[in-house]
Enzyme design. Structure first.
Site, mmCIF file in Angstrom:
data_model
loop_
_atom_site.group_PDB
_atom_site.id
_atom_site.type_symbol
_atom_site.label_atom_id
_atom_site.label_comp_id
_atom_site.label_asym_id
_atom_site.label_seq_id
_atom_site.Cartn_x
_atom_site.Cartn_y
_atom_site.Cartn_z
ATOM 1 N N SER A 240 0.847 -1.194 0.000
ATOM 2 C CA SER A 240 0.000 0.000 0.000
ATOM 3 C C SER A 240 0.886 1.249 0.000
ATOM 4 C CB SER A 240 -0.960 -0.040 1.195
ATOM 5 O OG SER A 240 -2.000 0.899 1.046
ATOM 6 N N HIS B 215 -7.240 -5.947 -0.633
ATOM 7 C CA HIS B 215 -6.117 -5.175 -0.107
ATOM 8 C C HIS B 215 -5.597 -5.809 1.192
ATOM 9 C CE1 HIS B 215 -3.797 -1.543 -0.592
ATOM 10 N NE2 HIS B 215 -4.017 -1.152 0.648
ATOM 11 N N GLU C 38 -8.781 -4.953 -5.000
ATOM 12 C CA GLU C 38 -8.164 -4.248 -3.884
ATOM 13 C C GLU C 38 -9.188 -3.737 -2.869
ATOM 14 O OE1 GLU C 38 -5.063 -3.831 -3.041
ATOM 15 O OE2 GLU C 38 -3.984 -4.582 -4.784
#
Length: 749
Positions: free
Chosen positions: A203, A444, A336
Site C-alpha cells: 500500500s 487489499h 483491492e
C-alpha cells in the site's frame, strides 16, 4: 538411553540459545531475546532499536538525525512507540513523536551474512507501524533471511511541507532512508549481508518502496525491491497543494498568520495530539479514496545543503531509466477495495492527471465508455457492486501498477517480475479489517497474512491449502531476496517458472489456488486505460516541482502587491527558444547565480506544445528563492495558468526593446541583493520573488507601474506612481505592518 541423551543435547542447545543475546552496534550494546516461531524454530529478536535521534522539540518536522550513543547495555526486548496517529481500528489517538525505532529478527548471529529484507508498512502515510501485531517476522526468518521492520513518522508529523529549507517535506521518507543507512552500517552484527538488502512494502509502503528505488539518497543502500499494491504513480500518494494544506491545518488550530516562519513556530508549539487530531478532521481516513490524505509525499524544492528524497515528479524518474539497476517484483491483489458506493457519476473515475474538464464532451464520452466496459451498459443496483468495486480498485491501485510496469519495461536493465494475488483462504487479512461484502476475492492486504505472523489471526486455523499457499509466498519472496529470481528451480511448492516481463510479453504470475503463468492481466481494461493516457496525458500540463505554491497566502484572500525598483527583462528570438532546451545567451549571464531560475523558466516555456516564442516577445522575470515567474506573456505558457498569468494589472506599458541595445554591464551590476515581493491574481495562488541588486531597495506599494528607459532606450527601472519616498518607510518592516503603515499615509490597496 539414546533418546534421553538426545533430549539432553537438545536441552543444552536450547539453553544456549535461551540466553539473552547481546549484539554490539555503532551506538552501543543491545540485549535481545530468543523467540520461538509457530513451527517451534527459535530465532533472535531485537526490538525498539533507535535508528535516529528522537524527532522532538526543534527536530519536529525536520529530517532525522543519526542516533546518539548510549552507555551500558540497552534493552532491546520490547518494541518502541509507534508514530503519533489515530488508530485505524480503535479510532483513538495512540503513539508518540519519539517513534524512530526498528526491529531485527534473525535466525543466527554467527556471521553467515544472510540476505536482509526490510519491510515498510502501509497506512496511507497516516497510520500504522512495523510492530509485530501485524508484521511478525516469524515465518520469513525460517527461510534463512534477516527481517527488519521499522516505524516512521506518519501524517502531518512526517509529511508537512512549508517549501522552506527548514521544512521541505518528506521527513517520513527520510526516516526510512535513515533506517536503511543504519541497517547498512550495522546489520552485519545480526548475521545480515549489508550488500544484499531488499526493501518491500505494501500500500503506502509499496509507494514508499517505489520512491526509494528512484531516490538518489538510497544509492548503494538498496539491491532489490518488492512493490505490493501501491506505487508512487498513484494519485493518492502525492500532495497537490502542500502549502495550502499546511495553512489550512494551522488555521483550523487557531493560527491566523500566513508567514511560513510564524506558521512553523505555531505548529511547533502545538501538541502532537492536537496536530494529529486536526489532520484527521481535515482529511478523515475513512473517506478514502474520495478524500485523500492532506499530508503525503511532495516533490521537494532543492535547497543548497539540504537532502531531498525526490525533486522531480516520480514519472520523470521512472521513465528516465534512473531505476534501471534495481530488480523489481511488483503486483496487486485481484480486487483491492470494496468501499461503500458513494457516487453513480462515472466521471469521478477519470484520472485527474488527464486534465479533462468535468461535463465536457470528452468527459461524458469517457464516462460512457467506462459504463460499457465495466457494467455492460448499466451500473445501478446492488447487483452491479462487484463491477463497481473492480472499477474502484483499478482506479486506486491496478491501473497505476500496470503503468509502472509498462514504463519500467522500456528502461530497465534488470528483471521485472509481475504478479496478481488471487488466493482466498483463512489467512486473508481483509476478512478481519475490511468489509468484503461477501465477495470471495483477494483484497487489499490479503497477501500479508501469508508473509507475516499477526495478532489478527491468533485464533485462525489455516487449512492445508492455506499452509501450502503460505509456503509458496514465503519461498517466492525470500528466493527473490536471496538471488533476484523468485523461482530458481521447480519443486513441489513452486512448480511454475516465473518469467520476467519483456517488451513483447507482459508475463505475470497468478497466485491463486494453483500457480500459473499468464500474460496481460485484465487485458481489455488495461488497454482502455492505456488509450486514455496515450490520448490525454500531457506531461507538460503538470508541475515539474513543488514550486508552484511558494507562499502560504490563500488565493481567496485580499493581498498587497509590493513593488521593487529593479527589473530584469529577458529578450528572445524564436530561433533561440526551442524544444532543445537552450536558453538565450544574453539571459544566461543575467541569471547565472540563479541556476534554478533558468531551469524553472525553461520548463514552463519550452513545454508549451513545442511552439517557439515569437521574436522580440518580452518576458519579465521576478525572482525569489531562485523561483521564476513569467509575467505579461500568456502566449508563452498556456498550460500553467496557476503559475503564469497575463498580469496586466501588475506590469503595464512594457516596451519591446532590441536585445542588442541592452547595457549588460549595468544590468548585471544591479543584480546582487534580494528584495521581497508578492504577486497577486484572483485566479492563481500568490507567489513571492527575489531580485538581486547591489544596493538596498525598499518595497514600494502601488499598483500603477511604468517603465523608465535608459538613455539607450532599454528599461532602467520600475517605478510605481504615488510611491512615498524611500526614507519615509520604516526599515525591516513586515508585510502586514507595511500595509498598515502605507494605508495610514493615505495609500490604497
Amino acid at each position: 538411553m539414546i533418546t534421553a541423551v538426545n533430549d539432553f543435547l537438545e536441552d543444552l542447545r536450547g539453553g544456549r540459545m535461551a540466553e539473552a543475546p547481546v549484539v554490539t552496534v555503532e551506538q552501543g550494546q543491545l540485549q535481545g531475546r530468543v523467540v520461538n516461531s509457530p513451527s517451534g524454530k527459535a530465532f533472535y529478536s531485537f526490538q525498539g532499536i533507535p535508528y535516529a535521534k528522537p524527532p522532538l522539540g526543534s527536530l519536529r518536522f525536520k529530517a532525522p538525525q543519526p542516533p546518539e550513543p548510549w552507555d551500558g547495555i540497552r534493552d532491546a526486548s520490547a518494541e518502541g512507540s509507534v508514530s503519533a496517529q489515530i488508530d485505524f481500528f480503535k479510532k483513538e489517538y495512540v503513539g508518540d513523536e519519539n517513534c524512530l525505532f526498528l526491529n531485527v529478527y534473525t535466525p543466527n548471529l554467527d556471521g553467515e551474512f544472510l540476505p536482509v529484507m526490510v519491510f515498510i508498512h502501509g497506512g496511507g502515510f497516516v497510520f500504522g507501524s512495523g510492530n509485530s501485531s501485524l508484521y511478525g517476522g516469524d515465518y520469513l526468518v525460517e527461510k534463512d533471511v534477516v527481517v527488519v521492520t521499522l516505524n516512521y513518522r506518519c501524517g502531518v508529523l512526517g509529511f508537512l511541507s512549508l517549501n522552506t529549507p527548514e521544512v521541505p517535506g518528506n521527513a517520513g521518507l527520510k526516516d526510512q532512508v535513515q533506517a536503511l543507512r543504519w541497517i547498512k552500517e550495522n546489520i552485519h552484527n545480526f548475521g545480515g549481508n549489508s550488500g544484499n538488502i531488499t526493501i518491500f512494502g505494501e500500500s503506502a509502503g509499496g509507494a514508499a518502496v517505489s520512491l526509494l528505488t528512484a531516490s538518489p539518497l538510497t544509492k548503494g543502500l538498496v539491491n532489490k525491491a518488492i512493490i505490493q499494491s501501491g506505487t508512487a504513480l498513484s494519485n493518492w500518494t502525492v500532495q497537490k497543494t502542500p502549502i495550502e494544506n499546511a495553512r489550512n491545518l494551522a488555521k483550523s488550530l487557531g493560527c491566523e498568520s500566513d508567514d511560513p516562519e510564524e506558521v512553523l513556530d505555531f505548529l511547533n508549539a502545538t501538541s502532537a495530539r492536537e496536530l494529529v487530531e486536526a489532520h484527521e478532521k481535515l482529511t478523515p481516513i475513512e473517506l478514502f479514496p474520495d478524500v485523500t490524505n492532506a499530508f503525503g509525499v511532495v516533490v521537494e524544492k532543492e535547497f543548497p545543503g539540504v537532502e531531498a528524497v525526490i525533486t522531480e515528479p516520480f514519472i520523470d524518474l521512472l521513465t528516465s531509466g534512473r531505476i534501471a539497476e534495481t530488480p523489481i517484483m511488483i503486483g496487486s491483489t485481484s480486487l483491492e477495495f470494496a468501499f461503500e458506493r458513494r457516487t453513480d457519476d462515472l466521471q469521478a473515475f477519470i484520472p485527474e492527471e488527464l486534465n479533462i474538464e468535468r461535463n465536457s464532451e470528452q468527459a461524458l464520452e469517457i464516462a460512457d465508455q467506462i459504463k460499457n466496459l465495466y457494467f455492460k451498459g448499466s451500473h445501478t443496483g446492488v447487483e452491479s457492486l462487484p463491477e463497481y468495486f473492480e472499477l474502484l480498485s483499478d482506479k486506486t491501485i491496478n491501473v497505476d501498477t500496470h503503468r509502472h510496469v509498462q514504463y519500467l519495461i522500456n528502461v530497465s536493465k534488470k528483471p521485472i517480475y509481475y504478479y496478481k494475488f488471487d488466493y482466498v483462504g483463512e489467512l486473508n487479512i481483509s476478512k478481519k479489517v475490511l468489509n468484503t461484502f461477501g465477495l470471495k476475492r483477494a483484497m487489499h492486504m490479503d497477501e500479508l497474512g501469508y508473509l507475516f505472523r499477526n495478532d489478527l489471526q491468533k485464533d485462525v486455523e489455516p487449512t492445508t491449502l492455506d499452509i501450502k499457499m503460505r509456503e509458496r509466498m514465503l519461498r517466492l519472496w525470500t528466493n527473490f531476496a536471496k538471488g533476484g529470481n523468485p523461482t530458481p528451480d521447480e519443486n513441489h511448492y513452486l512448480n511454475v517458472t516465473w518469467l520476467p516481463v519483456t517488451k513483447d510479453n507482459l508475463y505475470y504470475l497468478n497466485l491463486g489456488q494453483e500457480l500459473s503463468l499468464g500474460t496481460n492481466p485484465d487485458k481489455e481494461k488495461m488497454e482502455f486505460w492505456d488509450s486514455l493516457y496515450s490520448k490525454y496525458y500531457r506531461i507538460w500540463d503538470h508541475p515539474r516541482s513543488n514550486n508552484d505554491e511558494i507562499t502560504l497566502k490563500s488565493s481567496s484572500e485580499p493581498k498587497i502587491i509590493e513593488s521593487y525598483s529593479e527589473t530584469v527583462t529577458v529578450y528572445s528570438e524564436s530561433s533561440e527558444f526551442t524544444e532543445s532546451h537552450t536558453y538565450v545567451s544574453e539571459t544566461t549571464e543575467i541569471v547565472k547565480e540563479n541556476n534554478e531560475i533558468v531551469s524553472e523558466t525553461h520548463e514552463f516555456i519550452t513545454e508549451n506544445n513545442g511552439e517557439p516564442v515569437e521574436s522580440n516577445e518580452v518576458i519579465t522575470e521576478v525572482i525569489e528563492n531562485n523561483e521564476a515567474v513569467v509575467e505579461n506573456n500568456d502566449t508563452v505558457v498556456e498550460n500553467n495558468e496557476p503559475v503564469i498569468e497575463n498580469n496586466d494589472h501588475v506590469v503595464e506599458n512594457v516596451e519591446v526593446v532590441d536585445k542588442n541595445e541592452i547595457d549588460h554591464a549595468k544590468v548585471e551590476e544591479k543584480i546582487q541583493e534580494p528584495v521581497k515581493i508578492e504577486e497577486s491574481h484572483p485566479s492563481q495562488p500568490p507567489v513571492t520573488a527575489v531580485l538581486n541588486g547591489d544596493r538596498k531597495v525598499q518595497p514600494r506599494p502601488s499598483n500603477e507601474i511604468k517603465m523608465v528607459s535608459r538613455s539607450n532606450g532599454a528599461p532602467k527601472d520600475v517605478i510605481r506612481a504615488n510611491d512615498p519616498p524611500e526614507d519615509d518607510l520604516p526599515k525591516n518592516i513586515g508585510v502586514n505592518k507595511f500595509v498598515n503603515f502605507f494605508e495610514s499615509l493615505g495609500g490604497k490597496k
